[in-house]
Write a protein that holds these residues in place. Structure first.
Motif, PDB file in Angstrom:
ATOM      1  N   ALA A 102       0.839  -1.201   0.000  1.00  0.00           N
ATOM      2  CA  ALA A 102       0.000   0.000   0.000  1.00  0.00           C
ATOM      3  C   ALA A 102       0.871   1.246   0.000  1.00  0.00           C
ATOM      4  O   ALA A 102       1.900   1.303   0.672  1.00  0.00           O
ATOM      5  CB  ALA A 102      -0.908  -0.004   1.226  1.00  0.00           C
ATOM      6  N   GLY A 103       0.468   2.240  -0.770  1.00  0.00           N
ATOM      7  CA  GLY A 103       1.239   3.476  -0.877  1.00  0.00           C
ATOM      8  C   GLY A 103       1.200   4.289   0.409  1.00  0.00           C
ATOM      9  O   GLY A 103       0.320   4.129   1.241  1.00  0.00           O
ATOM     10  N   LEU A 104       2.187   5.142   0.552  1.00  0.00           N
ATOM     11  CA  LEU A 104       2.262   6.014   1.719  1.00  0.00           C
ATOM     12  C   LEU A 104       1.555   7.332   1.416  1.00  0.00           C
ATOM     13  O   LEU A 104       1.624   7.841   0.300  1.00  0.00           O
ATOM     14  CB  LEU A 104       3.730   6.306   2.049  1.00  0.00           C
ATOM     15  CG  LEU A 104       4.587   5.123   2.494  1.00  0.00           C
ATOM     16  CD1 LEU A 104       6.055   5.523   2.516  1.00  0.00           C
ATOM     17  CD2 LEU A 104       4.162   4.634   3.864  1.00  0.00           C
ATOM     18  N   SER A 105       0.910   7.877   2.435  1.00  0.00           N
ATOM     19  CA  SER A 105       0.274   9.189   2.267  1.00  0.00           C
ATOM     20  C   SER A 105       1.355  10.266   2.297  1.00  0.00           C
ATOM     21  O   SER A 105       2.481  10.021   2.734  1.00  0.00           O
ATOM     22  CB  SER A 105      -0.733   9.431   3.397  1.00  0.00           C
ATOM     23  OG  SER A 105      -0.034   9.617   4.624  1.00  0.00           O
ATOM     24  N   ASP A 106       1.005  11.464   1.856  1.00  0.00           N
ATOM     25  CA  ASP A 106       1.958  12.579   1.882  1.00  0.00           C
ATOM     26  C   ASP A 106       2.450  12.855   3.301  1.00  0.00           C
ATOM     27  O   ASP A 106       3.615  13.166   3.515  1.00  0.00           O
ATOM     28  CB  ASP A 106       1.323  13.844   1.296  1.00  0.00           C
ATOM     29  CG  ASP A 106       1.069  13.718  -0.202  1.00  0.00           C
ATOM     30  OD1 ASP A 106       1.656  12.814  -0.843  1.00  0.00           O
ATOM     31  OD2 ASP A 106       0.296  14.524  -0.736  1.00  0.00           O
ATOM     32  N   GLU A 107       1.533  12.723   4.274  1.00  0.00           N
ATOM     33  CA  GLU A 107       1.899  12.964   5.676  1.00  0.00           C
ATOM     34  C   GLU A 107       2.901  11.916   6.149  1.00  0.00           C
ATOM     35  O   GLU A 107       3.866  12.238   6.848  1.00  0.00           O
ATOM     36  CB  GLU A 107       0.660  12.942   6.584  1.00  0.00           C
ATOM     37  CG  GLU A 107      -0.325  14.060   6.337  1.00  0.00           C
ATOM     38  CD  GLU A 107      -1.230  13.822   5.124  1.00  0.00           C
ATOM     39  OE1 GLU A 107      -1.487  12.657   4.759  1.00  0.00           O
ATOM     40  OE2 GLU A 107      -1.665  14.815   4.519  1.00  0.00           O
ATOM     41  N   GLU A 109      12.892   1.544   3.263  1.00  0.00           N
ATOM     42  CA  GLU A 109      11.605   1.668   3.945  1.00  0.00           C
ATOM     43  C   GLU A 109      10.477   2.059   2.990  1.00  0.00           C
ATOM     44  O   GLU A 109       9.323   1.721   3.216  1.00  0.00           O
ATOM     45  CB  GLU A 109      11.696   2.730   5.051  1.00  0.00           C
ATOM     46  CG  GLU A 109      12.690   2.409   6.147  1.00  0.00           C
ATOM     47  CD  GLU A 109      12.919   3.576   7.086  1.00  0.00           C
ATOM     48  OE1 GLU A 109      12.097   4.513   7.110  1.00  0.00           O
ATOM     49  OE2 GLU A 109      13.913   3.548   7.815  1.00  0.00           O
ATOM     50  N   MET A 110      10.808   2.811   1.937  1.00  0.00           N
ATOM     51  CA  MET A 110       9.779   3.371   1.057  1.00  0.00           C
ATOM     52  C   MET A 110       9.663   2.676  -0.295  1.00  0.00           C
ATOM     53  O   MET A 110       8.722   2.941  -1.027  1.00  0.00           O
ATOM     54  CB  MET A 110      10.060   4.852   0.808  1.00  0.00           C
ATOM     55  CG  MET A 110       9.912   5.710   2.011  1.00  0.00           C
ATOM     56  SD  MET A 110      10.172   7.425   1.514  1.00  0.00           S
ATOM     57  CE  MET A 110       9.452   8.277   2.888  1.00  0.00           C
ATOM     58  N   GLN A 111      10.617   1.819  -0.646  1.00  0.00           N
ATOM     59  CA  GLN A 111      10.635   1.196  -1.964  1.00  0.00           C
ATOM     60  C   GLN A 111       9.290   0.557  -2.289  1.00  0.00           C
ATOM     61  O   GLN A 111       8.782  -0.250  -1.534  1.00  0.00           O
ATOM     62  CB  GLN A 111      11.732   0.126  -2.015  1.00  0.00           C
ATOM     63  CG  GLN A 111      11.989  -0.418  -3.392  1.00  0.00           C
ATOM     64  CD  GLN A 111      12.751   0.571  -4.258  1.00  0.00           C
ATOM     65  OE1 GLN A 111      13.815   1.014  -3.886  1.00  0.00           O
ATOM     66  NE2 GLN A 111      12.207   0.905  -5.398  1.00  0.00           N
ATOM     67  N   GLY A 112       8.722   0.958  -3.400  1.00  0.00           N
ATOM     68  CA  GLY A 112       7.446   0.397  -3.828  1.00  0.00           C
ATOM     69  C   GLY A 112       6.236   1.029  -3.166  1.00  0.00           C
ATOM     70  O   GLY A 112       5.110   0.712  -3.508  1.00  0.00           O
ATOM     71  N   ARG A 113       6.461   1.907  -2.203  1.00  0.00           N
ATOM     72  CA  ARG A 113       5.348   2.516  -1.478  1.00  0.00           C
ATOM     73  C   ARG A 113       5.234   4.003  -1.748  1.00  0.00           C
ATOM     74  O   ARG A 113       4.267   4.636  -1.346  1.00  0.00           O
ATOM     75  CB  ARG A 113       5.522   2.279   0.022  1.00  0.00           C
ATOM     76  CG  ARG A 113       5.547   0.801   0.375  1.00  0.00           C
ATOM     77  CD  ARG A 113       5.891   0.553   1.810  1.00  0.00           C
ATOM     78  NE  ARG A 113       4.869   1.107   2.680  1.00  0.00           N
ATOM     79  CZ  ARG A 113       5.073   1.355   3.968  1.00  0.00           C
ATOM     80  NH1 ARG A 113       6.240   1.133   4.518  1.00  0.00           N
ATOM     81  NH2 ARG A 113       4.104   1.845   4.703  1.00  0.00           N
ATOM     82  N   ALA A 114       6.273   4.580  -2.383  1.00  0.00           N
ATOM     83  CA  ALA A 114       6.273   6.007  -2.692  1.00  0.00           C
ATOM     84  C   ALA A 114       7.131   6.234  -3.927  1.00  0.00           C
ATOM     85  O   ALA A 114       8.034   5.453  -4.214  1.00  0.00           O
ATOM     86  CB  ALA A 114       6.834   6.806  -1.507  1.00  0.00           C
ATOM     87  N   ASP A 115       6.858   7.317  -4.649  1.00  0.00           N
ATOM     88  CA  ASP A 115       7.647   7.685  -5.819  1.00  0.00           C
ATOM     89  C   ASP A 115       8.972   8.249  -5.304  1.00  0.00           C
ATOM     90  O   ASP A 115       9.020   9.344  -4.745  1.00  0.00           O
ATOM     91  CB  ASP A 115       6.876   8.729  -6.634  1.00  0.00           C
ATOM     92  CG  ASP A 115       7.634   9.194  -7.865  1.00  0.00           C
ATOM     93  OD1 ASP A 115       8.863   8.980  -7.943  1.00  0.00           O
ATOM     94  OD2 ASP A 115       6.986   9.794  -8.742  1.00  0.00           O
ATOM     95  N   MET A 116      10.043   7.492  -5.517  1.00  0.00           N
ATOM     96  CA  MET A 116      11.335   7.888  -4.951  1.00  0.00           C
ATOM     97  C   MET A 116      11.861   9.180  -5.574  1.00  0.00           C
ATOM     98  O   MET A 116      12.620   9.907  -4.946  1.00  0.00           O
ATOM     99  CB  MET A 116      12.363   6.750  -5.102  1.00  0.00           C
ATOM    100  CG  MET A 116      12.024   5.503  -4.270  1.00  0.00           C
ATOM    101  SD  MET A 116      11.645   5.827  -2.518  1.00  0.00           S
ATOM    102  CE  MET A 116      13.231   6.318  -1.896  1.00  0.00           C
ATOM    103  N   GLY A 117      11.443   9.503  -6.786  1.00  0.00           N
ATOM    104  CA  GLY A 117      11.822  10.775  -7.399  1.00  0.00           C
ATOM    105  C   GLY A 117      11.241  11.944  -6.630  1.00  0.00           C
ATOM    106  O   GLY A 117      11.920  12.941  -6.367  1.00  0.00           O
TER     107      GLY A 117
END
Length: 147
Positions: A91-96, A127-135
């Motif tokens: 599941a993606g991460l929210s902006d917050e 921690e964020m791979q696949g859950r947020a746009d790393m760019g």
């Protein structure tokens, strides 16, 4: 393991004669096998997520190019592949959540400026791979460290 789930879904798609899904899943397994052969290693879930992330990014770029060239049918095909690949991402991460993780990573590594960008990104990426746009994450980290 994510890799096993993908392989099981390939078999299920074959039995269901779902050609579109099967084609995309075969692209995923080919990318995984290619990397395993190149590196002579067995990939773990985080490495598989990195491959899936890259595949989605490539397809998003293709969608933009196809739409600007007026090739909607090709853009639609890329979009359907994106949807299938996204099924395997967490599941993606929210902006917050992203902002909070960036803040804590900066504090944990004791980042003082742009020279610490690599340390912060090194902490965030697993921690964020696949859950947020790393760019986008990289851009946000730059803003924080520059300001």
């Amino acid at each position: 393991m994510l890799k096993q789930r993908i392989q099981d879904d390939v078999k299920a798609a074959m039995k269901a004669k779902d050609k579109e899904r099967l084609g995309t899943l075969r692209l995923i397994t080919a990318a995984i096998k290619q990397r395993e052969v190149d590196e002579r290693t067995e990939l773990d879930d985080s490495q598989v997520l990195a491959i899936l992330d890259k595949m989605i990014k490539q397809r998003r770029d293709s969608v933009e190019q196809y739409e600007s060239a007026g090739r909607q049918e090709l853009a639609d095909q890329e979009k359907s592949e994106i949807a299938i690949i996204e099924d395997y991402l967490p599941a993606g991460l929210s902006d917050e959540e992203v902002a909070s993780m960036i803040e804590s990573a900066i504090q944990e590594v004791g980042a003082a400026g742009m020279q610490d960008m690599g340390k912060v990104m090194g902490k965030l990426k697993p921690e964020m791979q696949g859950r947020a746009d790393m760019g986008k994450v990289s851009g946000l980290v730059k803003q924080k460290l520059a300001g």
